[in-house]
Design an enzyme around this catalytic site. Structure first.
Site, PDB file in Angstrom:
ATOM      1  N   ASP A  11       0.878  -1.179   0.000  1.00  0.00           N
ATOM      2  CA  ASP A  11       0.000   0.000   0.000  1.00  0.00           C
ATOM      3  C   ASP A  11       0.910   1.221   0.000  1.00  0.00           C
ATOM      4  O   ASP A  11       1.518   1.558   1.019  1.00  0.00           O
ATOM      5  CB  ASP A  11      -0.891  -0.019   1.254  1.00  0.00           C
ATOM      6  CG  ASP A  11      -1.745   1.237   1.335  1.00  0.00           C
ATOM      7  OD1 ASP A  11      -1.713   2.066   0.398  1.00  0.00           O
ATOM      8  OD2 ASP A  11      -2.443   1.397   2.360  1.00  0.00           O
ATOM      9  N   SER A  67       0.918  14.641 -13.986  1.00  0.00           N
ATOM     10  CA  SER A  67      -0.314  14.748 -14.790  1.00  0.00           C
ATOM     11  C   SER A  67      -0.392  16.157 -15.383  1.00  0.00           C
ATOM     12  O   SER A  67       0.184  17.103 -14.821  1.00  0.00           O
ATOM     13  CB  SER A  67      -1.528  14.523 -13.891  1.00  0.00           C
ATOM     14  OG  SER A  67      -2.719  14.873 -14.565  1.00  0.00           O
ATOM     15  N   TYR A 118      -6.375  16.405  -6.396  1.00  0.00           N
ATOM     16  CA  TYR A 118      -5.537  15.718  -7.385  1.00  0.00           C
ATOM     17  C   TYR A 118      -4.548  16.719  -8.003  1.00  0.00           C
ATOM     18  O   TYR A 118      -3.346  16.443  -8.128  1.00  0.00           O
ATOM     19  CB  TYR A 118      -6.431  15.094  -8.460  1.00  0.00           C
ATOM     20  CG  TYR A 118      -5.709  14.226  -9.466  1.00  0.00           C
ATOM     21  CD1 TYR A 118      -5.266  12.946  -9.128  1.00  0.00           C
ATOM     22  CD2 TYR A 118      -5.471  14.670 -10.772  1.00  0.00           C
ATOM     23  CE1 TYR A 118      -4.614  12.140 -10.061  1.00  0.00           C
ATOM     24  CE2 TYR A 118      -4.823  13.868 -11.703  1.00  0.00           C
ATOM     25  CZ  TYR A 118      -4.404  12.605 -11.343  1.00  0.00           C
ATOM     26  OH  TYR A 118      -3.744  11.812 -12.264  1.00  0.00           O
ATOM     27  N   LYS A 165      -0.430  16.507  -7.792  1.00  0.00           N
ATOM     28  CA  LYS A 165       0.422  16.381  -8.972  1.00  0.00           C
ATOM     29  C   LYS A 165       1.346  17.605  -9.108  1.00  0.00           C
ATOM     30  O   LYS A 165       2.476  17.471  -9.589  1.00  0.00           O
ATOM     31  CB  LYS A 165      -0.428  16.166 -10.227  1.00  0.00           C
ATOM     32  CG  LYS A 165      -1.167  14.810 -10.229  1.00  0.00           C
ATOM     33  CD  LYS A 165      -0.208  13.617 -10.135  1.00  0.00           C
ATOM     34  CE  LYS A 165      -0.893  12.281 -10.336  1.00  0.00           C
ATOM     35  NZ  LYS A 165       0.004  11.117 -10.227  1.00  0.00           N
ATOM     36  N   ILE A 218      -5.201   9.286 -20.753  1.00  0.00           N
ATOM     37  CA  ILE A 218      -4.768   7.980 -21.255  1.00  0.00           C
ATOM     38  C   ILE A 218      -5.872   6.970 -20.936  1.00  0.00           C
ATOM     39  O   ILE A 218      -6.422   6.988 -19.829  1.00  0.00           O
ATOM     40  CB  ILE A 218      -3.457   7.538 -20.549  1.00  0.00           C
ATOM     41  CG1 ILE A 218      -2.407   8.672 -20.582  1.00  0.00           C
ATOM     42  CG2 ILE A 218      -2.905   6.250 -21.158  1.00  0.00           C
ATOM     43  CD1 ILE A 218      -1.989   9.164 -21.941  1.00  0.00           C
TER      44      ILE A 218
HETATM   45  P1  NAD Z   1      -5.035   2.815 -12.968  1.00  0.00           P
HETATM   46  O1  NAD Z   1      -6.142   3.078 -12.014  1.00  0.00           O
HETATM   47  O2  NAD Z   1      -5.276   1.909 -14.113  1.00  0.00           O
HETATM   48  O3  NAD Z   1      -3.727   2.323 -12.213  1.00  0.00           O
HETATM   49  C1  NAD Z   1      -3.347   2.843 -10.979  1.00  0.00           C
HETATM   50  C2  NAD Z   1      -2.575   1.768 -10.258  1.00  0.00           C
HETATM   51  O4  NAD Z   1      -2.180   2.292  -8.984  1.00  0.00           O
HETATM   52  C3  NAD Z   1      -3.430   0.522 -10.016  1.00  0.00           C
HETATM   53  O5  NAD Z   1      -2.673  -0.627 -10.308  1.00  0.00           O
HETATM   54  C4  NAD Z   1      -3.753   0.621  -8.539  1.00  0.00           C
HETATM   55  O6  NAD Z   1      -3.930  -0.638  -7.919  1.00  0.00           O
HETATM   56  C5  NAD Z   1      -2.488   1.317  -8.015  1.00  0.00           C
HETATM   57  N1  NAD Z   1      -2.705   1.927  -6.710  1.00  0.00           N
HETATM   58  C6  NAD Z   1      -3.605   2.884  -6.372  1.00  0.00           C
HETATM   59  N2  NAD Z   1      -3.522   3.145  -5.054  1.00  0.00           N
HETATM   60  C7  NAD Z   1      -2.552   2.330  -4.561  1.00  0.00           C
HETATM   61  C8  NAD Z   1      -2.021   2.099  -3.262  1.00  0.00           C
HETATM   62  N3  NAD Z   1      -2.462   2.775  -2.200  1.00  0.00           N
HETATM   63  N4  NAD Z   1      -1.033   1.192  -3.123  1.00  0.00           N
HETATM   64  C9  NAD Z   1      -0.585   0.488  -4.197  1.00  0.00           C
HETATM   65  N5  NAD Z   1      -1.054   0.649  -5.442  1.00  0.00           N
HETATM   66  C10 NAD Z   1      -2.030   1.553  -5.615  1.00  0.00           C
HETATM   67  O7  NAD Z   1      -4.600   4.260 -13.490  1.00  0.00           O
HETATM   68  P2  NAD Z   1      -3.452   4.744 -14.481  1.00  0.00           P
HETATM   69  O8  NAD Z   1      -4.103   5.634 -15.464  1.00  0.00           O
HETATM   70  O9  NAD Z   1      -2.632   3.608 -14.946  1.00  0.00           O
HETATM   71  O10 NAD Z   1      -2.624   5.692 -13.493  1.00  0.00           O
HETATM   72  C11 NAD Z   1      -1.233   5.574 -13.269  1.00  0.00           C
HETATM   73  C12 NAD Z   1      -0.662   6.925 -12.913  1.00  0.00           C
HETATM   74  O11 NAD Z   1      -0.841   7.824 -14.007  1.00  0.00           O
HETATM   75  C13 NAD Z   1      -1.323   7.597 -11.710  1.00  0.00           C
HETATM   76  O12 NAD Z   1      -0.332   8.232 -10.927  1.00  0.00           O
HETATM   77  C14 NAD Z   1      -2.233   8.635 -12.344  1.00  0.00           C
HETATM   78  O13 NAD Z   1      -2.494   9.726 -11.490  1.00  0.00           O
HETATM   79  C15 NAD Z   1      -1.402   9.031 -13.550  1.00  0.00           C
HETATM   80  N6  NAD Z   1      -2.162   9.668 -14.608  1.00  0.00           N
HETATM   81  C16 NAD Z   1      -3.063   8.972 -15.362  1.00  0.00           C
HETATM   82  C17 NAD Z   1      -3.765   9.612 -16.363  1.00  0.00           C
HETATM   83  C18 NAD Z   1      -4.751   8.913 -17.234  1.00  0.00           C
HETATM   84  O14 NAD Z   1      -5.446   9.574 -18.020  1.00  0.00           O
HETATM   85  N7  NAD Z   1      -4.871   7.583 -17.171  1.00  0.00           N
HETATM   86  C19 NAD Z   1      -3.556  10.987 -16.591  1.00  0.00           C
HETATM   87  C20 NAD Z   1      -2.625  11.672 -15.814  1.00  0.00           C
HETATM   88  C21 NAD Z   1      -1.939  11.002 -14.823  1.00  0.00           C
END
Ligand code: NAD
Length: 262
Positions: free
Chosen positions: A69, A149, A162, A166, A195
């Site tokens: 976690d 982000s 958020y 970031k 994404i």
């Molecule tokens: P996602 O929800 O598919 O993946 C997030 C991952 O983080 C998951 O595997 C989840 O289990 C893990 N996670 C969350 N809280 C956790 C915790 N307390 N302990 C351990 N693991 C934990 O989302 P994603 O889009 O793959 O996001 C990945 C990163 O990219 C994040 O930091 C997110 O803020 C950033 N991001 C994503 C986007 C987008 O559009 N997808 C845009 C900007 C930034």
């Protein structure tokens, strides 16, 4: 296709059960690295190894998975210690795990604050700090990438927490770049636009909202996990070791825009 050689390197990717983190882990495995994945929940390691086989080519010993976690400093520290115990090294850290939740202006609670700060920002800071301490004592180390982000520089009435976290990612990236430069370790952030992953599937599951979103972007499409993983591999490879303290926006031009494309 650009190919990098991470043979003999040990890479940690947090939050790598799915989404961007998982794609990064797959690409590092393809490039020959030992990869430590982690997520909230325990995984059946045999099932995970089977899923990752196209990237490991059967070299299962290069994969490690731990339940962690990231919101807990104790849990992160235990994970990173376990990685070093298993691979006797930790060259690259990718702080990817994160959550997105609506925290509308005027409705922010202390619980929301704690959850967002702990998961999105405290997690990255303490992982960077463990990495810094370890390499100050032991030498070695190559790169850190923190996942930021577009929200780090944009505003929106639904996401003050958020956005704040970031923006904090960008700041800690520059600070740790400053602190680790003398060890030859570069620290950068990758800031995704939108994404296609589970984090936002609820937001864009409506086809007309999805079309409006894509039409509003300079590149005319939402990003895919490969777009982010490609930037992460470059920024942790030896090809980029004079780039440090930078936030690289991988956003299809989102942050260029003053007005929608159409
Ligand atoms: P996602 O929800 O598919 O993946 C997030 C991952 O983080 C998951 O595997 C989840 O289990 C893990 N996670 C969350 N809280 C956790 C915790 N307390 N302990 C351990 N693991 C934990 O989302 P994603 O889009 O793959 O996001 C990945 C990163 O990219 C994040 O930091 C997110 O803020 C950033 N991001 C994503 C986007 C987008 O559009 N997808 C845009 C900007 C930034």
């Amino acid at each position: 296709m650009v190919s990098y050689d991470f043979s003999g390197k040990t890479v940690v990717v947090t939050g790598s059960a799915r989404g961007i983190g998982r794609r990064c882990a797959e690409k590092f495995l393809e490039a020959g690295a030992n990869v430590a994945l982690c997520g909230h929940s325990p995984r059946d390691i045999d099932a995970l190894l089977k899923e990752l086989e196209p990237f490991t080519h059967g070299e299962h010993e290069r994969v490690m998975y731990e339940t962690c976690d990231v919101a807990s400093m104790e849990s992160i520290n235990a994970f990173l210690e376990a990685v070093v115990e298993r691979f006797d090294a930790l060259d690259v850290l990718v702080n990817n795990a994160g959550i997105w939740e609506a925290t509308p202006v005027g409705e922010v609670t202390e619980d929301m604050w704690q959850r967002n700060i702990d998961t999105n920002l405290k997690s990255q800071l303490f992982a960077c700090d463990w990495f810094a301490k370890y390499h100050k004592e032991n030498g070695g180390g190559q790169s850190i990438v923190n996942i930021s982000s577009v929200s780090s520089i944009l505003t929106g009435p639904n996401t003050p927490l958020y956005n704040l976290c970031k923006a904090g990612t960008n700041s800690l990236t520059r600070t740790y770049a400053h602190g680790l430069g003398e060890l030859g370790i570069n620290v950068n952030a990758v800031a995704p636009g939108s994404i296609a992953t589970d984090i936002n599937k609820a937001t864009y599951s409506d086809p007309s909202a999805e079309k409006a979103m894509c039409d509003s972007l300079v590149m005319g499409r939402r990003g895919v996990t490969d777009d982010i993983a490609n930037a992460v591999l470059f920024l942790t490879s030896e090809e980029s070791n004079y780039i440090t303290g930078q936030v690289i926006f991988v956003d299809g031009g989102w942050t260029l825009q003053q007005a929608p494309r159409k």
